[in-house]
Design an enzyme around this catalytic site. Structure first.
Site, PDB file in Angstrom:
ATOM      1  N   ILE A 362       0.864  -1.177   0.000  1.00 12.01           N
ATOM      2  CA  ILE A 362       0.000   0.000   0.000  1.00 12.01           C
ATOM      3  C   ILE A 362       0.908   1.236   0.000  1.00 12.01           C
ATOM      4  O   ILE A 362       0.540   2.315   0.417  1.00 12.01           O
ATOM      5  CB  ILE A 362      -1.005  -0.031   1.164  1.00 12.01           C
ATOM      6  CG1 ILE A 362      -2.168   0.909   0.903  1.00 12.01           C
ATOM      7  CG2 ILE A 362      -0.355   0.194   2.506  1.00 12.01           C
ATOM      8  CD1 ILE A 362      -3.373   0.704   1.802  1.00 12.01           C
ATOM      9  N   TRP A 363       2.149   1.031  -0.469  1.00 15.04           N
ATOM     10  CA  TRP A 363       3.123   2.101  -0.749  1.00 15.04           C
ATOM     11  C   TRP A 363       3.570   2.865   0.498  1.00 15.04           C
ATOM     12  O   TRP A 363       3.824   4.056   0.448  1.00 15.04           O
ATOM     13  CB  TRP A 363       2.574   3.082  -1.798  1.00 15.04           C
ATOM     14  CG  TRP A 363       2.177   2.405  -3.051  1.00 15.04           C
ATOM     15  CD1 TRP A 363       3.004   1.797  -3.963  1.00 15.04           C
ATOM     16  CD2 TRP A 363       0.861   2.202  -3.535  1.00 15.04           C
ATOM     17  NE1 TRP A 363       2.282   1.255  -4.978  1.00 15.04           N
ATOM     18  CE2 TRP A 363       0.950   1.485  -4.747  1.00 15.04           C
ATOM     19  CE3 TRP A 363      -0.410   2.576  -3.079  1.00 15.04           C
ATOM     20  CZ2 TRP A 363      -0.150   1.128  -5.499  1.00 15.04           C
ATOM     21  CZ3 TRP A 363      -1.507   2.214  -3.817  1.00 15.04           C
ATOM     22  CH2 TRP A 363      -1.379   1.508  -5.013  1.00 15.04           C
ATOM     23  N   HIS A 364       3.696   2.159   1.603  1.00 11.71           N
ATOM     24  CA  HIS A 364       4.189   2.804   2.820  1.00 11.71           C
ATOM     25  C   HIS A 364       5.647   2.412   3.059  1.00 11.71           C
ATOM     26  O   HIS A 364       6.048   2.085   4.174  1.00 11.71           O
ATOM     27  CB  HIS A 364       3.302   2.435   4.013  1.00 11.71           C
ATOM     28  CG  HIS A 364       1.903   2.952   3.887  1.00 11.71           C
ATOM     29  ND1 HIS A 364       0.900   2.611   4.757  1.00 11.71           N
ATOM     30  CD2 HIS A 364       1.344   3.796   2.978  1.00 11.71           C
ATOM     31  CE1 HIS A 364      -0.231   3.219   4.396  1.00 11.71           C
ATOM     32  NE2 HIS A 364       0.016   3.942   3.314  1.00 11.71           N
ATOM     33  N   TYR A 365       6.424   2.452   1.989  1.00 10.37           N
ATOM     34  CA  TYR A 365       7.842   2.093   2.070  1.00 10.37           C
ATOM     35  C   TYR A 365       8.574   3.022   3.040  1.00 10.37           C
ATOM     36  O   TYR A 365       8.283   4.213   3.120  1.00 10.37           O
ATOM     37  CB  TYR A 365       8.531   2.224   0.711  1.00 10.37           C
ATOM     38  CG  TYR A 365       7.768   1.735  -0.486  1.00 10.37           C
ATOM     39  CD1 TYR A 365       7.186   0.475  -0.514  1.00 10.37           C
ATOM     40  CD2 TYR A 365       7.652   2.536  -1.621  1.00 10.37           C
ATOM     41  CE1 TYR A 365       6.506   0.024  -1.639  1.00 10.37           C
ATOM     42  CE2 TYR A 365       6.979   2.102  -2.743  1.00 10.37           C
ATOM     43  CZ  TYR A 365       6.401   0.853  -2.746  1.00 10.37           C
ATOM     44  OH  TYR A 365       5.736   0.421  -3.859  1.00 10.37           O
ATOM     45  N   HIS A 366       9.574   2.480   3.710  1.00  8.70           N
ATOM     46  CA  HIS A 366      10.446   3.307   4.548  1.00  8.70           C
ATOM     47  C   HIS A 366      11.773   2.577   4.734  1.00  8.70           C
ATOM     48  O   HIS A 366      11.865   1.372   4.560  1.00  8.70           O
ATOM     49  CB  HIS A 366       9.795   3.641   5.891  1.00  8.70           C
ATOM     50  CG  HIS A 366       9.239   2.462   6.637  1.00  8.70           C
ATOM     51  ND1 HIS A 366       8.110   1.789   6.222  1.00  8.70           N
ATOM     52  CD2 HIS A 366       9.643   1.834   7.767  1.00  8.70           C
ATOM     53  CE1 HIS A 366       7.835   0.803   7.074  1.00  8.70           C
ATOM     54  NE2 HIS A 366       8.756   0.804   8.007  1.00  8.70           N
TER      55      HIS A 366
END
Length: 426
Positions: A362-366
């Site tokens: 859900i594109w919450h890369y970190h």
């Protein structure tokens, strides 16, 4: 150096004043909220931006007129005389001065305009001038590597001159794994993205997105659009499992999804070419750590309790057990994993199988430029002068919710600290 709590809260409010709004809550989202409470995700925390255990009603970036707001709106705070914004300017490399210095000093960037013409921009002389890299979780590690800062073996393999060997650049990549269950509804469902959130206390967030009739002919957002956001390969209408629904029946409904907060599984980012237009190769290793998989299973079990709750009963078919809904969703190609095979492939998947076979982003890369490893507590790149990284690549832990508020807060928080630092040195 620890956080200044007062400044962090002030910075959140500074962001919220421009981009955060309380959405109207429709009947489907209300049913999800009540189902979460019935499932034991208590207390009811009402409308709040705080991430606390229980069920809450969160904010949205869409205002009451339906207009979407973004970080660009924060430029309204800026003094036009003190800022220059270059549009269609893509940075390809950071420049460093290394001769006659004890460590590299960032002194400029190479960027290209929309015609492909290369330009160079240099810092003014003086210790107060610096470059702030905010290219995001995928872009910042990539740009550091393309500029010669990263694992030396990887840089040398691409014939990139090593400015500083920094093996931690591109390491510690995280992504919150997300799994969604589609719930066909016998009655219409309002269009809505994430509004209600259940924070379980077991390491998962449970959220909901609803949409219009899937039958076609409609305009605007729908659950199908939302599902397509998760994976361009998703083709729910072609699912063999949908034969239970009559062709004349409206295909409508929504998704209940769970996300693992603070995933323990880690991955890495690598560059395969010297071209900044080429995407880096990223491995997140979803569910590599067994505790992440256990938390996903608990999240799916929470969704099951919501679906089976009295509060949600109006929005599900009585003859569709939860196992059928898992099989329906699992039969859709939401990622690149091979479909289930073998003697049990036609049976409903276990919760573990469902998590592994339907996991997506859900594109919450970190991660990739994590504090304490690549940057220090002031977000300065360790071992290099006049260069900071301020974005989600510096974060080693992210909750299950959307991190955009946090990263916007971080930008304002560090902006205030940098200005105070400059005034102190003058």
């Amino acid at each position: 150096m620890g956080w200044d709590g007062a400044l962090a809260n002030e910075s959140y409010q500074w962001v919220e004043a421009k981009v955060a709004f309380q959405p109207p809550m429709g009947p489907w989202q209300t049913a999800v909220r009540d189902g979460l409470l019935e499932a034991g995700i208590v207390p009811n925390n009402g409308f709040t931006y705080d991430h606390i255990n229980g069920t809450k009603f969160g904010g949205t970036i869409f205002d009451h007129n339906g207009n979407r707001h973004t970080a660009a709106d924060l430029l309204e705070y800026a003094d036009p005389k003190g800022i220059t914004v270059l549009l269609h300017a893509t940075v390809h490399r950071i420049l460093f001065r290394t001769r006659g210095t004890t460590k590299p000093i960032a002194n400029g960037v190479v960027y290209r305009d929309q015609t492909g013409q290369a330009h160079r921009a240099y810092l003014k002389e003086g210790a107060l001038s610096e470059i702030i890299l905010s290219a995001g979780t995928l872009g910042s590690p990539q740009l550091l590597m393309l500029s010669g800062v990263g694992p030396s073996a990887q840089l040398q393999a691409q014939n990139i001159t090593v400015v500083m060997d920094q093996p931690q650049v591109g390491q510690g990549m995280h992504d919150n794994p997300m799994n969604a269950v589609f719930i066909p509804s016998p009655v219409p469902v309002e269009v809505s993205l994430i509004e209600v959130v259940g924070i379980t206390g077991e390491g998962t967030y449970v959220e909901a997105a609803g949409g219009e009739n899937f039958g076609g002919g409609g305009s605007g957002s729908s659950t199908r659009d939302y599902y397509a956001m998760f994976s361009p390969r998703a083709t729910l209408l072609e699912s063999n499992s949908m034969t239970k629904l009559s062709p004349a029946q409206p295909f409508q409904g929504g998704f209940l999804l769970e996300k693992v907060m603070g995933p323990l599984s880690t991955g890495h980012l690598e560059i395969k070419t010297r071209n900044p237009k080429d995407n880096p190769v990223v491995t997140f290793n979803y569910f590599q750590h067994p505790d992440d998989l256990k938390r996903c299973v608990r999240g799916i079990q929470t969704i099951q309790r919501v679906v089976q709750s009295k509060a949600f009963s109006r929005y599900k078919y009585a003859d569709m057990p939860f196992e059928y809904l898992l099989n329906l969703t699992a039969s859709t190609p939401v990622n690149l994993r091979p479909p289930r095979s073998g003697p049990g492939a036609s049976l409903p998947p276990s919760a573990e199988e469902f998590c592994q076979h339907t996991v997506t982003t859900i594109w919450h890369y970190h991660g990739g430029c994590v504090v304490g490893k690549v940057v220090d507590g002031d977000y300065k790149v360790i071992g290099i002068d006049r260069l900071r990284v301020i974005d989600m690549s510096t974060v080693g832990y992210c909750p299950g919710t959307n991190p955009q508020a946090t990263v916007m807060m971080l930008g304002r928080y560090m902006g205030v600290k940098i200005l105070k630092e400059r005034f102190t040195k003058k």
